[in-house]
Scaffold this motif. Structure first.
Motif, mmCIF file in Angstrom:
data_model
loop_
_atom_site.group_PDB
_atom_site.id
_atom_site.type_symbol
_atom_site.label_atom_id
_atom_site.label_comp_id
_atom_site.label_asym_id
_atom_site.label_seq_id
_atom_site.Cartn_x
_atom_site.Cartn_y
_atom_site.Cartn_z
ATOM 1 N N ASN A 6 0.586 -1.341 0.203
ATOM 2 C CA ASN A 6 -0.047 0.131 0.422
ATOM 3 C C ASN A 6 0.989 0.903 0.633
ATOM 4 O O ASN A 6 0.905 2.199 -0.969
ATOM 5 C CB ASN A 6 -0.444 0.041 1.440
ATOM 6 N N SER A 7 2.103 1.676 0.909
ATOM 7 C CA SER A 7 1.893 2.355 1.016
ATOM 8 C C SER A 7 3.661 2.680 -0.117
ATOM 9 O O SER A 7 4.017 3.688 -1.024
ATOM 10 C CB SER A 7 4.039 2.150 1.852
ATOM 11 N N LEU A 9 2.673 2.004 -3.738
ATOM 12 C CA LEU A 9 1.620 2.441 -4.510
ATOM 13 C C LEU A 9 1.272 3.721 -4.131
ATOM 14 O O LEU A 9 1.198 4.397 -5.352
ATOM 15 C CB LEU A 9 0.026 1.916 -4.523
ATOM 16 N N LYS A 10 0.841 3.861 -2.478
ATOM 17 C CA LYS A 10 1.089 5.590 -2.614
ATOM 18 C C LYS A 10 2.276 5.587 -2.989
ATOM 19 O O LYS A 10 2.087 7.665 -3.786
ATOM 20 C CB LYS A 10 0.606 5.521 -1.211
ATOM 21 N N ALA A 11 3.087 5.725 -2.520
ATOM 22 C CA ALA A 11 4.767 6.568 -3.220
ATOM 23 C C ALA A 11 4.711 6.867 -4.890
ATOM 24 O O ALA A 11 5.092 7.564 -5.467
ATOM 25 C CB ALA A 11 6.278 5.907 -3.032
ATOM 26 N N GLY A 13 1.700 6.296 -6.913
ATOM 27 C CA GLY A 13 1.149 6.520 -8.065
ATOM 28 C C GLY A 13 1.057 5.579 -8.543
ATOM 29 O O GLY A 13 1.482 4.635 -9.672
#
Length: 394
Positions: A6-7, A9-11, A13
């Motif tokens: 998750n982190s 994908l967040k970092a 994009g």
């Protein structure tokens, strides 16, 4: 910094990640450096037919375009050579499917390196969408980023002696691109204990020797071919190296006999640096990355032949040491060199060769001098970066 999915994908994009996946798959299917593609294809075919990937062979049809029918044996170490055989068997020799299967681990390592960058709090974009990085990996089809990944991981992560030796051995058995990182690994363990450094070095040498010779014994590949081809590591000149001046002056890509000993210079330099670092190990874990950058820059500066894809390792080291590339020129200049070196058009081989479009003349004098000047400029930039960021201090 931790990096769960998750982190990550967040970092990165979702959009950037999806775009990178799509671009690399397209490049992996349609693009390939013609000369190196043919070498990999014949190596894979040889393994499928029960012969050595180091023997080379003959190709017919459009694969004989541009470079002729004769193809040399593969230059990588046995682990990658064996994978070309897996790719050929799985693709049943289909040219484009072979190309894509061959590049699956290459594409995968771009994402693994981006994940590692996020985990370290570094910028992952270089590994995902940088034009030069994609050119020398997903497009070109050489395993330099795989070797980079398995040689950098032991530097970045806390791992035991056995894990470090195994990971670094895998790197060397894919391609010995990670050799200049060895002094940094010695420094890492020397700072703990000189005995641990000696154990790590001994285990790495023993494992590498065993893994290298094992396929020759199991598959009964003739070793004489490798011995005769060992000089190819020492004599060729060219690529993004100041030694390409020999090509411009003498019209040859081989060191003249009176300069032949220069081929040993990068290996002698690494040996001396390893001894010095074992005597004066780094005081802080982060300093091992500075050692790796300095030794890699030294190795690339002294080596008579440096292909564009070989630069991937030092650019990756820059990202992990400084958080990101300090200047875009570090990848823009090699990309310009790839144009002057005709590497860009050779990456269009699978598209252009079947149409019988001939590659342009590859030895015009002006272009050779341009290559030399670009090489000098890039090396000057690397050493200026090392000096300005004080990466030479540990």
């Amino acid at each position: 910094m931790s990096a769960n999915p998750n982190s990550y994908l967040k970092a990165v994009g979702v959009g950037r990640l999806s775009l990178s996946i799509g671009v690399q798959i397209v490049l992996g299917f349609f693009m390939a450096h013609g000369y190196d593609y043919r070498v990999s294809y014949v190596a894979g075919r040889n393994i499928a037919q029960g012969t050595s990937p180091y023997l080379g062979g003959v190709v017919e049809g459009f694969l004989s375009s541009w470079y002729g029918r004769d193809v040399q044996g593969i230059g990588e170490t046995p682990l990658w050579a064996l994978y070309t055989g897996v790719s050929y068997i799985l693709s049943d020799g289909d040219i484009h499917i072979f190309n894509l299967i061959l590049k699956i681990p290459i594409i995968g390592c771009n994402f693994l390196l981006s994940y590692l960058a996020v985990k370290r709090g570094c910028d992952p974009r270089f590994f995902l969408l940088n034009p030069f990085a994609l050119l020398v990996t997903a497009s070109w089809g050489k395993p330099d980023n795989i070797s980079t990944y398995f040689s950098i991981v032991p530097l970045l992560l806390s791992s035991g002696l056995v894990a470090t030796s195994l990971l670094f051995t895998v790197s060397l058995m894919v391609k010995p691109l990670g050799l200049p990182i060895f002094p940094a690994l010695v420094g890492k363990y020397s700072s703990q204990s000189r005995v641990r450094a000696i154990i790590m070095a001994t285990m790495t040498i023993a494992l590498s020797t065993a893994f290298f010779f094992l396929p020759f014994m199991v598959f009964r590949w003739p070793f004489q071919t490798v011995l005769e081809g060992a000089a190819n590591w020492l004599k060729p000149t060219g690529g993004i190296s100041p030694y390409n001046i020999i090509e411009a002056v003498y019209g040859t890509t081989t060191l003249p006999e009176n300069l032949a000993t220069l081929g040993y210079a990068p290996f002698v330099a690494l040996a001396i640096l390893t001894i010095l670092i074992s005597i004066h190990p780094p005081k802080h874990p982060q300093d091992t990355l500075s050692i790796a950058i300095t030794s890699t820059a030294l190795f690339l500066s002294l080596r008579p032949w440096v292909s564009e894809q070989n630069l991937y390792i030092i650019l990756a080291l820059m990202v992990f040491t400084l958080g990101k590339l300090p200047t875009r020129l570090l990848w823009i200049i090699p990309t310009i060199f790839a144009v002057a070196n005709l590497s860009i058009i050779q990456n269009l081989y699978l598209i252009l060769a079947p149409t019988s479009v001939e590659t342009p003349d590859i030895y015009p004098p002006v272009r050779l001098w341009v290559k030399f000047l670009i090489s000098i400029g890039w090396l000057a930039l690397i050493w200026w970066t090392i000096a300005s960021k004080r990466l030479y201090r540990w």
